[in-house]
Design an enzyme around this catalytic site. Sequence first.
Site, mmCIF file in Angstrom:
data_model
loop_
_atom_site.group_PDB
_atom_site.id
_atom_site.type_symbol
_atom_site.label_atom_id
_atom_site.label_comp_id
_atom_site.label_asym_id
_atom_site.label_seq_id
_atom_site.Cartn_x
_atom_site.Cartn_y
_atom_site.Cartn_z
ATOM 1 N N ARG A 72 19.913 -16.462 2.426
ATOM 2 C CA ARG A 72 18.785 -15.554 2.612
ATOM 3 C C ARG A 72 18.659 -15.102 4.066
ATOM 4 N NH1 ARG A 72 13.996 -13.594 0.000
ATOM 5 N NH2 ARG A 72 13.166 -12.188 1.585
ATOM 6 N N VAL A 132 9.978 -9.494 3.134
ATOM 7 C CA VAL A 132 10.843 -9.224 4.286
ATOM 8 C C VAL A 132 10.788 -10.424 5.227
ATOM 9 C CG1 VAL A 132 10.591 -6.735 4.066
ATOM 10 C CG2 VAL A 132 9.028 -7.996 5.555
ATOM 11 N N ASN A 191 2.916 -1.891 2.891
ATOM 12 C CA ASN A 191 3.271 -2.205 1.522
ATOM 13 C C ASN A 191 2.118 -1.827 0.601
ATOM 14 O OD1 ASN A 191 4.743 -3.260 -0.643
ATOM 15 N ND2 ASN A 191 4.004 -5.346 -0.317
ATOM 16 N N HIS A 228 0.149 -2.771 -3.156
ATOM 17 C CA HIS A 228 -0.040 -3.892 -4.069
ATOM 18 C C HIS A 228 -0.984 -3.449 -5.181
ATOM 19 C CE1 HIS A 228 -0.155 -8.014 -5.445
ATOM 20 N NE2 HIS A 228 -1.467 -7.915 -5.549
ATOM 21 N N SER A 257 -4.038 -1.634 -3.289
ATOM 22 C CA SER A 257 -4.247 -1.791 -1.853
ATOM 23 C C SER A 257 -2.995 -1.341 -1.107
ATOM 24 C CB SER A 257 -4.518 -3.265 -1.505
ATOM 25 O OG SER A 257 -5.580 -3.794 -2.265
ATOM 26 N N ASP A 314 1.165 -10.823 0.772
ATOM 27 C CA ASP A 314 0.037 -9.904 0.583
ATOM 28 C C ASP A 314 -1.180 -10.330 1.391
ATOM 29 O OD1 ASP A 314 1.529 -8.338 -1.233
ATOM 30 O OD2 ASP A 314 1.034 -9.706 -2.865
#
Length: 202
Positions: free
Chosen positions: A78, A106, A120, A122, A149, A158
């Site tokens: 990763r 990320v 981002n 959501h 959002s 988030d």
Amino acid sequence: MPSARGAEYPVAVTRLPIVVLISGTGSNLAALLAAERAADCPYEVVAVIADRDAPGLEHARSAGIPTQVVRLSEHPDRAAWDAALAESVTAHRPALVVLAGFMKLVGPPLLEACGGRIINTHPALLPSFPGAHGVRDALAHGVKITGCSVIEVDAGVDTGQILAQAAVEVREEDTEASLHERIKAVEQPLLVDVVRRLTAAR
């Protein structure tokens, strides 16, 4: 910088470069590209990057925008994928990075390179129902109002600063699919508005 696709625009404007990251159908990307056709749009999508062979990449290819797939499976771990993703994004020198249905967190390399410039969407009214199943969780809890959002991305799940929200009523007959479709209908213009506002301010 003037748009590389400037012939499409009747008025010369300075457009800030944004990179969009996707994993799915690219409905939010399509909304961003449609809004980009406005003469006064302050941004230009300069690249679209996915973590898989996402069907949404076709939106970018049809518009002549460079695309790239950075697959986790093609990296030893990763951490190596995180570094490769950051390298791919920063190569385009974006003023803003937009996660538009990007289904991976990320990592530190991209956060360090573009911190404060990654946003981002959501499908819930954060801080309620964070994580990958915001629509399903809202239905399971029996809420009568949910929504979407747009947040600034940080190292959490988030947990970043909320930049904008829009509410959506939950109907008695709603399924996860039907509710998610209505959330998308308000999420797309909300995201476009935030991206316009952030790029116009830079």
